[in-house]
Scaffold this motif. Structure first.
Motif, PDB file in Angstrom:
ATOM      1  N   ASN A   1      16.075   4.279  -2.542  1.00  0.00           N
ATOM      2  CA  ASN A   1      15.783   5.230  -1.964  1.00  0.00           C
ATOM      3  C   ASN A   1      15.258   5.016  -0.460  1.00  0.00           C
ATOM      4  OD1 ASN A   1      15.830   6.985  -4.094  1.00  0.00           O
ATOM      5  ND2 ASN A   1      13.979   6.615  -4.912  1.00  0.00           N
ATOM      6  N   TRP A   2      14.633   3.769  -0.162  1.00  0.00           N
ATOM      7  CA  TRP A   2      14.510   3.209   1.249  1.00  0.00           C
ATOM      8  C   TRP A   2      15.478   3.171   2.027  1.00  0.00           C
ATOM      9  CZ3 TRP A   2      10.058   4.384   3.987  1.00  0.00           C
ATOM     10  CH2 TRP A   2       8.868   5.064   3.213  1.00  0.00           C
ATOM     11  N   PHE A   3      16.643   2.620   1.493  1.00  0.00           N
ATOM     12  CA  PHE A   3      17.765   2.282   2.073  1.00  0.00           C
ATOM     13  C   PHE A   3      18.421   3.498   2.473  1.00  0.00           C
ATOM     14  CE2 PHE A   3      18.159  -2.189   0.560  1.00  0.00           C
ATOM     15  CZ  PHE A   3      18.400  -2.919   2.021  1.00  0.00           C
TER      16      PHE A   3
ATOM     17  N   SER B   1      12.259  -2.096   6.725  1.00  0.00           N
ATOM     18  CA  SER B   1      11.344  -3.236   6.470  1.00  0.00           C
ATOM     19  C   SER B   1      10.935  -2.798   4.805  1.00  0.00           C
ATOM     20  CB  SER B   1      10.123  -3.256   7.265  1.00  0.00           C
ATOM     21  OG  SER B   1      10.488  -3.834   8.624  1.00  0.00           O
ATOM     22  N   MET B   2      10.656  -1.538   4.519  1.00  0.00           N
ATOM     23  CA  MET B   2      10.255  -1.205   3.267  1.00  0.00           C
ATOM     24  C   MET B   2      11.430  -1.220   2.168  1.00  0.00           C
ATOM     25  SD  MET B   2       7.290  -0.002   3.090  1.00  0.00           S
ATOM     26  CE  MET B   2       7.587   0.547   1.414  1.00  0.00           C
ATOM     27  N   ALA B   3      12.592  -1.315   2.686  1.00  0.00           N
ATOM     28  CA  ALA B   3      13.760  -1.393   1.523  1.00  0.00           C
ATOM     29  C   ALA B   3      13.844  -3.103   1.377  1.00  0.00           C
ATOM     30  CB  ALA B   3      14.936  -0.715   2.409  1.00  0.00           C
TER      31      ALA B   3
ATOM     32  N   ALA C   1       0.807  -1.323   0.059  1.00  0.00           N
ATOM     33  CA  ALA C   1      -0.051   0.101  -0.006  1.00  0.00           C
ATOM     34  C   ALA C   1       0.788   1.333   0.109  1.00  0.00           C
ATOM     35  CB  ALA C   1      -0.892  -0.029   1.205  1.00  0.00           C
ATOM     36  N   ILE C   2       1.993   1.177   0.809  1.00  0.00           N
ATOM     37  CA  ILE C   2       2.805   2.300   0.779  1.00  0.00           C
ATOM     38  C   ILE C   2       3.506   2.566  -0.549  1.00  0.00           C
ATOM     39  CG2 ILE C   2       4.875   3.306   1.770  1.00  0.00           C
ATOM     40  CD1 ILE C   2       2.665   3.109   3.525  1.00  0.00           C
ATOM     41  N   ILE C   3       3.928   1.448  -1.107  1.00  0.00           N
ATOM     42  CA  ILE C   3       4.460   1.684  -2.603  1.00  0.00           C
ATOM     43  C   ILE C   3       3.251   2.057  -3.642  1.00  0.00           C
ATOM     44  CG2 ILE C   3       5.405   0.351  -4.673  1.00  0.00           C
ATOM     45  CD1 ILE C   3       7.311   0.592  -2.176  1.00  0.00           C
ATOM     46  N   ARG C   4       2.088   1.673  -3.379  1.00  0.00           N
ATOM     47  CA  ARG C   4       1.106   2.179  -4.280  1.00  0.00           C
ATOM     48  C   ARG C   4       1.080   3.584  -3.902  1.00  0.00           C
ATOM     49  NH1 ARG C   4      -2.199  -1.918  -3.272  1.00  0.00           N
ATOM     50  NH2 ARG C   4      -3.194  -1.016  -1.375  1.00  0.00           N
TER      51      ARG C   4
ATOM     52  N   GLU D   1      14.551   0.700  -7.629  1.00  0.00           N
ATOM     53  CA  GLU D   1      14.420   2.046  -7.541  1.00  0.00           C
ATOM     54  C   GLU D   1      13.822   2.457  -6.194  1.00  0.00           C
ATOM     55  OE1 GLU D   1      12.230   6.184  -9.489  1.00  0.00           O
ATOM     56  OE2 GLU D   1      12.357   4.112 -10.504  1.00  0.00           O
ATOM     57  N   TYR D   2      12.844   1.837  -5.609  1.00  0.00           N
ATOM     58  CA  TYR D   2      12.096   2.226  -4.418  1.00  0.00           C
ATOM     59  C   TYR D   2      13.215   1.885  -3.373  1.00  0.00           C
ATOM     60  CZ  TYR D   2       7.734   3.573  -7.017  1.00  0.00           C
ATOM     61  OH  TYR D   2       6.803   3.831  -7.543  1.00  0.00           O
TER      62      TYR D   2
END
Length: 466
Positions: free
Chosen positions: A169-171, A153-155, A117-120, A165-166
């Motif tokens: 950025n999260w890292f 966790s997102m990374a 959902a966050i990625i969306r 790519e995401y």
């Protein structure tokens, strides 16, 4: 309740459940503190004896009371404390936490749903990871922020989904947060989040993508302080050559759906408003307020068409009746329940006043609550029912939504924000009674808020048979 991230209303139960976890952890902490206090009290007592004999040990033990006390203490007290130290602390509370985790904790799929959902949200609204972490959502600042645990966790999730790519950025943001955390012991001992994990995973991703120099520069900052990272750096240093490019990603042009979700369609001058009095005698006394967005195809908004009392009654359902069907629409993120109504129900009469159409078999409604980043993918309302396809679709908006959640018709450049009490209506078929693909629509992801809708489809066969 299953599929937690698929309904914002259902997520409220997690707050009560976390309260139970907090209560047990506080009780466990109190039990630990009681044991510590007891041990420290004993230490103070025996330390005071030690101060007495440190001056002259032989003189101390020469006194019969001191000698007796020493022998008894060594024979009994220390044995009691040996048993006391070996007793588990707060076992009832640890057992309760285990039980709560088994019964209440979100499943792995729920966490994956939340992260997707966050990625969306990032994709549809072009949101930057740094802004999200700091609570800046689409230009609006909130008090909520993310920690290094959530960012990391997102990374990792983005790596599993091959969203590199995401992930990069999260890292980047994870490193900033990690370098500024105040309690490294908590991260390392409890959460197993170490420097070698954060820096190592990021470096491995950069190496995988061919950004060797960036990986080496990253490792040079910390490798001399961590043996694992030092070992990771060695093969990078020994490489015969480096690819000198840093991570750079070409930004795709914004799609019509993204444009609509961002409320960036050009302003239209064709919208008109009128009072509808045609379809019943009652409307002559209380006409409906209609805003016309398009005549071909027909798309309109009815204002103040469902009332607070009715909305409250609809939303008072048992939340456990809401369900999410992963097999049916795996890309949609909401829960729904069918509300069985009679043809003479007040809302069905109101729909007859709105449309001039017969209800027939289409007497039931679909009540929906959207989840975290809740959305419905781009589609045309085609129901494989016994009669024919959906002729008219109606969405009653039962809540205001703070940000996001618009219904977008990308082929018509129409974007409709959810406003409590309004209803969006459109025709799905053209004059030749074939599907009108201009009415393809999507429900944009909800950024902030809880979106409730009541949906009705009127089908062509009902009108023919009428």
């Amino acid at each position: 309740m299953r599929d937690l991230a698929m309904s914002v209303a259902g997520l409220k139960q997690l707050l009560d459940q976390e309260t139970s976890f907090i209560h047990e952890l506080e009780a466990y902490s109190n039990a630990l503190q009681l044991k510590i206090n007891t041990i420290e009290s004993f230490i103070d007592e025996v330390r005071s004896k030690k101060i007495e004999w440190e001056q002259n040990a032989e003189e101390y033990v020469a006194h019969p009371l001191n000698s007796f006390s020493l022998i008894r203490r060594m024979h009994e007290d220390w044995r009691y404390f040996e048993l006391y130290m070996s007793e588990p602390v707060g076992k009832v509370h640890t057992d309760n936490v285990k039980r709560l985790s088994k019964e209440m904790a979100p499943r792995h799929v729920d966490l994956d749903d939340a992260m997707m959902a966050i990625i969306r949200l990032q994709y549809y609204y072009e949101l930057d990871a740094a802004n999200l972490i700091n609570g800046l959502i689409n230009g609006r600042q909130y008090n909520s922020q993310l920690t290094v645990l959530e960012a990391f966790s997102m990374a990792q999730f983005c790596i599993r989904q091959r969203l590199h790519e995401y992930a990069i950025n999260w890292f980047k943001e994870s490193l900033k947060l990690y370098d500024n955390i105040k309690n490294y012991e908590l991260c390392e001992l409890v959460y197993n989040l170490t420097a070698s994990k954060v820096y190592g995973d990021y470096a491995n991703l950069l190496l995988y993508k061919g950004y060797n120099v960036d990986a080496l520069n990253l490792l040079n900052k910390v490798a001399d302080l961590n043996v694992d990272l030092w070992l990771t750096r060695r093969p990078v240093e020994e490489s015969a050559f480096y690819i000198n490019a840093s991570p750079q990603f070409i930004k795709d042009s914004r799609s019509p759906v993204q444009t609509g979700c961002a409320d960036q369609f050009p302003a239209s001058t064709k919208f008109t408003c009128h009072f509808q009095r045609d379809f019943s005698h009652f409307l002559r006394l209380a006409p409906l307020k209609v805003e016309t967005l398009s005549l071909d195809p027909y798309v309109v908004i009815f204002h103040d068409v469902i009332y607070d009392r009715e909305i409250q009654e609809l939303k008072s359902i048992e939340l456990s009746t809401l369900r999410h069907d992963r097999s049916e629409n795996p890309k949609n993120s909401m829960k729904y329940v069918t509300l069985e109504k009679k043809k003479n129900d007040v809302l069905n009469y109101r729909i007859k006043d709105m449309t001039g159409m017969q209800i027939g078999r289409d007497k039931d409604f679909l009540l929906m609550n959207y989840g975290l980043g809740g959305h419905i993918k781009l589609h045309l309302d085609e129901q494989p029912l016994e009669l024919v396809d959906s002729v008219t679709s109606i969405i009653f908006f039962l809540s205001d939504v703070t940000q996001g959640g618009a219904t977008v018709f990308p082929n018509l450049s129409i974007s409709v924000k959810p406003i409590k009490g309004t209803a969006l209506l459109w025709h799905n078929m053209n004059n030749k009674l074939s599907d009108d693909y201009r009415t393809e629509h999507t429900s944009c992801p909800v950024l902030v808020g809880s979106k409730w809708t009541l949906v009705k489809w009127l089908h062509g066969g009902t009108q023919v048979l009428s």
